[in-house]
Design an enzyme around this catalytic site. Structure first.
Site, PDB file in Angstrom:
ATOM      1  N   TYR A 277      65.673  18.478  31.112  1.00 46.79           N
ATOM      2  CA  TYR A 277      66.637  18.959  32.118  1.00 46.79           C
ATOM      3  C   TYR A 277      67.593  17.876  32.615  1.00 46.79           C
ATOM      4  CZ  TYR A 277      62.390  21.849  32.640  1.00 46.79           C
ATOM      5  OH  TYR A 277      61.265  22.582  32.418  1.00 46.79           O
TER       6      TYR A 277
ATOM      7  N   TYR B 255      54.937  19.361  37.247  1.00 48.52           N
ATOM      8  CA  TYR B 255      55.532  19.557  35.921  1.00 48.52           C
ATOM      9  C   TYR B 255      55.646  18.267  35.121  1.00 48.52           C
ATOM     10  CZ  TYR B 255      56.649  24.063  38.002  1.00 48.52           C
ATOM     11  OH  TYR B 255      56.561  25.289  38.622  1.00 48.52           O
TER      12      TYR B 255
ATOM     13  N   CYS C 122      58.579   7.872  19.638  1.00 51.96           N
ATOM     14  CA  CYS C 122      59.499   7.663  18.521  1.00 51.96           C
ATOM     15  C   CYS C 122      60.646   8.658  18.610  1.00 51.96           C
ATOM     16  CB  CYS C 122      58.753   7.815  17.214  1.00 51.96           C
ATOM     17  SG  CYS C 122      57.407   6.644  17.138  1.00 51.96           S
ATOM     18  N   GLU C 123      61.476   8.466  19.603  1.00 47.16           N
ATOM     19  CA  GLU C 123      62.518   9.447  19.916  1.00 47.16           C
ATOM     20  C   GLU C 123      63.553   8.727  20.775  1.00 47.16           C
ATOM     21  OE1 GLU C 123      63.052  13.692  19.614  1.00 47.16           O
ATOM     22  OE2 GLU C 123      61.055  12.854  19.425  1.00 47.16           O
TER      23      GLU C 123
ATOM     24  N   ARG D 194      60.495  15.903  31.598  1.00 47.41           N
ATOM     25  CA  ARG D 194      61.557  16.501  32.425  1.00 47.41           C
ATOM     26  C   ARG D 194      62.936  15.865  32.239  1.00 47.41           C
ATOM     27  NH1 ARG D 194      61.526  16.835  37.390  1.00 47.41           N
ATOM     28  NH2 ARG D 194      62.185  19.004  37.461  1.00 47.41           N
TER      29      ARG D 194
END
Ligand SMILES: Cc1ncc(COP(=O)(O)O)c(C=O)c1O
Ligand SMILES: N[C@@H](CCCC[NH3+])C(=O)O
Length: 500
Positions: free
Chosen positions: A400, A457, A427-428, A396
């Site tokens: 968002y 969610y 890995c981001e 999330r």
């Protein structure tokens, strides 16, 4: 204070917390970000954008403007301090949950879920309340929702089959989906779902052809009323020109309606609309009622039929951090009913049976996620606290720009709070769980972080990224913890891969 606002008690005092009233005091909402982009986003009712967040990272505020609000106000009502360093939810210390079930772990307060179901039934007397399974579904939740006399909103054969296998009465289920597959429709008809919501013109003949001879399937039409509402552009579905529903503005809804009426195996029982998600004011819902009542009146005039049901979807907003606004349920329920009664009286129509489909507001605030700190890195400008979960169990913030309020549990800090950024293990670079939050300056590997409002969610949108395995779900009820969904093991992951 009405019970419909879902107030929580301050631990130890029994008094309602300030968050119960924040819907009435939107001025109190003041996210940490201070950049012009973030300020504009707030003015537009959006959480800070990724750009706003980035500049907030560059210049973190010295003082958290929300620090005056009870930090436990967004936790389950049963949350209470244990000693100086732990929190218990439903009487179960969170450190014990972490020790017994490992981390990351999702904790669900059963009584909080049930309380929220009951609050809906009180706020919407005589209406159908369908819990939106997409927010989170497991077999125990199916039982709780059934026992609390709610219906269920599903949007795939997977959600439907799980619910029915767990004993949910199919006639209390509504099936949604902008692209229902043949398997979805077959499962719905075979299991006998109560209602199917038509989302596109092409679906009508396909569905009618699948209904067995002699049978009739109750359907609603999902109408797009042309109303912009929702906490983020990606979760707004009431405006024209997006993938859901049939537009009122361009006449697609009216066209679909005529087609449905021409299908003897489909029984049109009503209209549906879902404006979007994380909506914190009643106004857009009132606009939707006005537009849909207008359509009901035109249908009556043109086709001579009176549709008996009106489903207004979900989208009811909640606070993720202390001081953020929530949608006031009591006000929503009473004002919707009044608007509907007024509109129907003016049009000379009987008042249709109302339905709502809350997901987030039922299960979101009942969940807490526990993470273990794996590394702490100071870059000069920032302190990055990396934990053993991340965007695979909570996408999330990345999707968002949603902001959370994590908390250290399990030991007393020996340093004052300072701004840190809690990141995941993936890995981001965008795998950020909580940017610029105030946490003790002495955080170290092995520490436990607990994040409230994690029930909706997160796991339902969890991915297999980096094949780390999805976390377990643990229910806490009257001092007892029990496993509802086990951790996805490396064996589970490897078993699926049958290639050479
Ligand atoms: C048709 C429909 N109903 C209900 C919901 C539940 O929304 P929320 O969890 O925001 O209440 C959704 C998701 O936004 C939806 O698409
Ligand atoms: N998944 C979104 C909301 C979309 C709701 C489903 N229509 C969220 O986490 O906020």
């Amino acid at each position: 204070m009405s019970h419909h606002t879902l107030p929580r008690a301050h631990p130890g005092t029994g008094a309602p917390s300030p968050s119960a009233a924040v819907g009435a005091a939107p001025g109190a909402t003041s996210p940490v970000a201070t950049s012009p982009a973030a300020t504009a986003a707030r003015a537009a009712g959006e959480p800070p954008s990724a750009a706003g967040r980035a500049s907030a990272v560059a210049a973190p505020p010295a003082v958290d403007p929300l620090s005056a609000v009870d930090p436990l106000s967004v936790w389950p009502r049963s949350t209470a301090p244990v000693g100086h360093d732990d929190l218990a939810v439903a009487g179960v210390p969170l450190t014990e949950v972490a020790d017994r079930f490992g981390t990351p772990a999702y904790v669900l307060d059963e009584a909080e879920v049930r309380h929220r179901c009951r609050a809906y039934l009180r706020a919407f007397p005589g209406a159908d309340v369908y819990y939106a399974a997409k927010a989170f579904l497991c077999r125990a939740l199916v039982h709780w929702v059934r026992e609390e006399a709610l219906g269920l909103d599903v949007c795939s054969a997977g959600e439907l089959e799980l619910a029915v296998a767990a004993g949910f009465p199919p006639e209390r289920i509504v099936l949604h989906g902008n692209a229902k597959s043949p398997a979805d429709l077959r499962a719905a008809l075979r299991l006998g779902v109560g209602r199917i919501v038509i989302d596109s013109t092409s679906e009508i003949a396909r569905l009618a052809a699948a209904v067995p001879p002699g049978a009739r399937q109750k359907v609603l039409i999902r109408v797009v009323p042309g109303i912009a509402a929702g906490g983020h552009a990606k979760i707004r579905t009431g405006t024209d020109d997006q993938k859901f529903g049939l537009s009122l503005t361009d006449g697609s809804a009216q066209h679909a309606l005529a087609r449905v009426l021409g299908q003897p195996r489909l029984e049109l029982v009503g209209l549906h609309c879902h404006l979007g998600s994380q909506i914190t004011t009643v106004k857009p819902y009132l606009s939707a009622v006005r537009r849909l009542t207008g359509l009901l009146a035109r249908i009556h005039e043109q086709h001579g039929i009176t549709l008996p049901e009106l489903d207004l979807g979900g989208g009811h907003g909640i606070a993720y951090r202390p001081g953020e606004p929530t949608l006031d349920l009591a006000s929503l329920g009473s004002r919707l009913r009044a608007e509907l009664a007024r509109g129907c009286a003016a049009a000379g129509l009987p008042v249709p049976r109302l339905a709502v489909e809350p997901g987030r507001a039922i299960v979101g605030p009942a969940g807490v996620v526990l993470y273990r700190v794996l590394s702490v890195k100071r870059t000069g400008a920032h302190t990055f606290v990396a934990v053993d979960g991340g965007m695979s169990d909570n996408p999330r913030p990345a999707l968002y720009g949603v902001r959370y309020a994590p908390r250290l549990i399990g030991r007393r800090p020996s340093a004052a709070p300072e701004p840190v950024t809690v990141v995941g293990r993936h890995c981001e670079a965008g795998d950020v769980l909580a940017a610029d939050v105030q946490l003790p300056g002495d955080l170290r590997p092995g520490d436990l972080l607990a994040v409230p409002v994690a029930g909706a969610y997160h796991l339902s949108m969890a991915s297999a990224y980096n094949l780390v395995g999805r976390p377990p779900v643990v229910a806490v009820t009257e001092g007892q913890a029990r496993l509802l969904v086990r951790r996805e093991s490396l064996a589970d992951i490897q078993e699926r891969d049958i290639g050479l």
